[in-house]
Design a protein around this motif. Structure first.
Motif, PDB file in Angstrom:
ATOM      1  N   UNK A  14      -4.319  57.318  31.450  1.00 54.06           N
ATOM      2  CA  UNK A  14      -5.173  56.134  31.339  1.00 54.06           C
ATOM      3  C   UNK A  14      -6.537  56.565  30.797  1.00 54.06           C
ATOM      4  N   UNK A  15      -6.886  56.057  29.625  1.00 48.41           N
ATOM      5  CA  UNK A  15      -8.168  56.385  29.005  1.00 48.41           C
ATOM      6  C   UNK A  15      -9.114  55.198  29.183  1.00 48.41           C
ATOM      7  N   UNK A  16     -10.285  55.464  29.770  1.00 43.61           N
ATOM      8  CA  UNK A  16     -11.206  54.370  30.105  1.00 43.61           C
ATOM      9  C   UNK A  16     -12.630  54.896  30.205  1.00 43.61           C
ATOM     10  N   UNK A  17     -13.583  53.973  30.181  1.00 48.12           N
ATOM     11  CA  UNK A  17     -14.978  54.328  30.445  1.00 48.12           C
ATOM     12  C   UNK A  17     -15.215  54.182  31.946  1.00 48.12           C
ATOM     13  N   UNK A  18     -15.921  55.125  32.529  1.00 55.26           N
ATOM     14  CA  UNK A  18     -16.190  55.048  33.972  1.00 55.26           C
ATOM     15  C   UNK A  18     -16.991  53.795  34.333  1.00 55.26           C
ATOM     16  N   UNK A  19     -17.666  53.201  33.326  1.00 50.53           N
ATOM     17  CA  UNK A  19     -18.407  51.949  33.582  1.00 50.53           C
ATOM     18  C   UNK A  19     -17.456  50.775  33.818  1.00 50.53           C
ATOM     19  N   UNK A  20     -16.196  50.944  33.448  1.00 52.62           N
ATOM     20  CA  UNK A  20     -15.201  49.872  33.614  1.00 52.62           C
ATOM     21  C   UNK A  20     -14.307  50.106  34.829  1.00 52.62           C
ATOM     22  N   UNK A  21     -14.789  50.896  35.780  1.00 56.12           N
ATOM     23  CA  UNK A  21     -13.941  51.312  36.910  1.00 56.12           C
ATOM     24  C   UNK A  21     -13.390  50.123  37.701  1.00 56.12           C
ATOM     25  N   UNK A  22     -14.130  49.009  37.727  1.00 57.02           N
ATOM     26  CA  UNK A  22     -13.650  47.821  38.450  1.00 57.02           C
ATOM     27  C   UNK A  22     -12.324  47.327  37.842  1.00 57.02           C
ATOM     28  N   UNK A  23     -12.294  47.258  36.512  1.00 57.27           N
ATOM     29  CA  UNK A  23     -11.050  46.840  35.846  1.00 57.27           C
ATOM     30  C   UNK A  23      -9.963  47.900  35.983  1.00 57.27           C
ATOM     31  N   UNK A  24     -10.363  49.162  35.919  1.00 58.04           N
ATOM     32  CA  UNK A  24      -9.388  50.244  36.110  1.00 58.04           C
ATOM     33  C   UNK A  24      -8.706  50.065  37.467  1.00 58.04           C
ATOM     34  N   UNK A  25      -9.501  49.804  38.502  1.00 54.70           N
ATOM     35  CA  UNK A  25      -8.951  49.628  39.846  1.00 54.70           C
ATOM     36  C   UNK A  25      -8.042  48.408  39.949  1.00 54.70           C
ATOM     37  N   UNK A  85     -18.299  53.194  23.389  1.00 57.75           N
ATOM     38  CA  UNK A  85     -19.579  53.916  23.437  1.00 57.75           C
ATOM     39  C   UNK A  85     -19.505  55.205  24.249  1.00 57.75           C
ATOM     40  N   UNK A  86     -18.406  55.407  24.962  1.00 57.15           N
ATOM     41  CA  UNK A  86     -18.312  56.579  25.852  1.00 57.15           C
ATOM     42  C   UNK A  86     -17.989  57.836  25.052  1.00 57.15           C
ATOM     43  N   UNK A  87     -18.907  58.805  25.099  1.00 60.23           N
ATOM     44  CA  UNK A  87     -18.700  60.063  24.377  1.00 60.23           C
ATOM     45  C   UNK A  87     -17.404  60.752  24.774  1.00 60.23           C
ATOM     46  N   UNK A  88     -17.118  60.765  26.076  1.00 64.13           N
ATOM     47  CA  UNK A  88     -15.917  61.467  26.550  1.00 64.13           C
ATOM     48  C   UNK A  88     -14.665  60.854  25.915  1.00 64.13           C
ATOM     49  N   UNK A  89     -14.679  59.538  25.730  1.00 64.72           N
ATOM     50  CA  UNK A  89     -13.536  58.861  25.101  1.00 64.72           C
ATOM     51  C   UNK A  89     -13.506  59.171  23.605  1.00 64.72           C
ATOM     52  N   UNK A  90     -14.613  58.917  22.918  1.00 61.19           N
ATOM     53  CA  UNK A  90     -14.645  59.042  21.453  1.00 61.19           C
ATOM     54  C   UNK A  90     -14.470  60.484  20.973  1.00 61.19           C
ATOM     55  N   UNK A  91     -15.163  61.414  21.655  1.00 66.41           N
ATOM     56  CA  UNK A  91     -15.198  62.784  21.138  1.00 66.41           C
ATOM     57  C   UNK A  91     -14.135  63.684  21.749  1.00 66.41           C
ATOM     58  N   UNK A  92     -13.590  63.270  22.884  1.00 65.04           N
ATOM     59  CA  UNK A  92     -12.687  64.181  23.591  1.00 65.04           C
ATOM     60  C   UNK A  92     -11.287  63.596  23.802  1.00 65.04           C
ATOM     61  N   UNK A  93     -11.198  62.499  24.560  1.00 70.37           N
ATOM     62  CA  UNK A  93      -9.867  61.961  24.885  1.00 70.37           C
ATOM     63  C   UNK A  93      -9.135  61.399  23.670  1.00 70.37           C
ATOM     64  N   UNK A  94      -9.806  60.510  22.925  1.00 69.79           N
ATOM     65  CA  UNK A  94      -9.124  59.868  21.781  1.00 69.79           C
ATOM     66  C   UNK A  94      -8.598  60.865  20.745  1.00 69.79           C
ATOM     67  N   UNK A  95      -9.407  61.869  20.336  1.00 66.80           N
ATOM     68  CA  UNK A  95      -8.855  62.835  19.373  1.00 66.80           C
ATOM     69  C   UNK A  95      -7.590  63.529  19.900  1.00 66.80           C
ATOM     70  N   UNK A  96      -7.563  63.844  21.207  1.00 70.26           N
ATOM     71  CA  UNK A  96      -6.380  64.491  21.783  1.00 70.26           C
ATOM     72  C   UNK A  96      -5.185  63.535  21.804  1.00 70.26           C
ATOM     73  N   UNK A  97      -5.451  62.272  22.131  1.00 70.00           N
ATOM     74  CA  UNK A  97      -4.389  61.256  22.180  1.00 70.00           C
ATOM     75  C   UNK A  97      -3.850  61.000  20.771  1.00 70.00           C
ATOM     76  N   UNK A  98      -4.766  60.912  19.790  1.00 66.62           N
ATOM     77  CA  UNK A  98      -4.366  60.676  18.395  1.00 66.62           C
ATOM     78  C   UNK A  98      -3.499  61.833  17.900  1.00 66.62           C
ATOM     79  N   UNK A  99      -3.905  63.052  18.209  1.00 66.98           N
ATOM     80  CA  UNK A  99      -3.155  64.234  17.795  1.00 66.98           C
ATOM     81  C   UNK A  99      -1.766  64.236  18.432  1.00 66.98           C
ATOM     82  N   UNK A 100      -1.721  63.914  19.721  1.00 69.26           N
ATOM     83  CA  UNK A 100      -0.441  63.877  20.440  1.00 69.26           C
ATOM     84  C   UNK A 100       0.480  62.822  19.814  1.00 69.26           C
ATOM     85  N   UNK A 101      -0.057  61.652  19.485  1.00 70.89           N
ATOM     86  CA  UNK A 101       0.739  60.577  18.884  1.00 70.89           C
ATOM     87  C   UNK A 101       1.233  60.958  17.482  1.00 70.89           C
ATOM     88  N   UNK A 102       0.392  61.674  16.738  1.00 74.90           N
ATOM     89  CA  UNK A 102       0.798  62.105  15.388  1.00 74.90           C
ATOM     90  C   UNK A 102       1.952  63.100  15.453  1.00 74.90           C
TER      91      UNK A 102
END
Length: 168
Positions: A14-25, A85-102
């Motif tokens: 699950x990839x999310x911004x920690x600011x959205x934790x209410x929806x995550x929960x 806007x979350x750096x952890x998502x844009x710079x870290x998680x998404x590139x790994x997810x994109x690579x895995x999907x490719x």
């Protein structure tokens, strides 16, 4: 046997911004009621089924998240302004997810919109079929309608990875 049980387990990151934790929960609460028992949602802030933390104290979180994505069969993207806007998502998680999907055509991506945001600035997300539409973004919905959109997401995951009934 215990061994074959583990082989059937599927992990969904699950990839999310920690600011959205209410929806995550909220998503987790609905998932817990409806998700096939062989599917484990990998959520960085969560405890696992045995109540141990997903990322143990003292461990390097980037490595643990990388392992989480590596070991997953798919990823849910909780797409929002915060997510984009979350750096952890844009710079870290998404590139790994994109690579895995490719590298793995069977890797499933499940984007769901939390709010009305400019997700089309990311090609990988723009070209995906979302669970919901901008007009049914989760923040615009309440109660039963909100639950229905999340249940649709869980149904998709169950359809793709739920335990098929095995004849004895």
């Amino acid at each position: 046997s215990r061994r074959s049980y583990y082989m059937l387990m599927k992990s969904i990151f699950i990839s999310y911004s920690s600011k959205d934790i209410k929806d995550v929960n909220s998503v987790i609460a609905i998932a817990n009621k409806n998700l096939s028992e062989n599917i484990d949602l990998w959520i960085a802030s969560e405890r696992k089924n045995d109540n141990t933390p997903r990322i143990p104290t003292g461990e390097k979180w980037p490595e643990e998240i990388e392992k989480g994505i590596e070991g997953s069969s798919g990823a849910v993207l909780l797409v929002s302004k915060n997510f984009l806007e979350a750096d952890i998502v844009r710079k870290f998680e998404l590139p790994l997810i994109i690579e895995k999907a490719r590298n793995n055509p069977d890797y499933k991506i499940y984007p769901i919109l939390l709010d009305d945001c400019k997700f089309d600035e990311i090609e990988f997300i723009k070209e995906r079929n979302f669970t919901n539409s901008p007009s049914t973004n989760l923040k615009a919905l309440h109660g039963r309608r909100y639950n229905l959109e999340v249940e649709k997401l869980i149904l998709d995951i169950n359809r793709d990875f739920g335990k098929k009934s095995i004849r004895e």
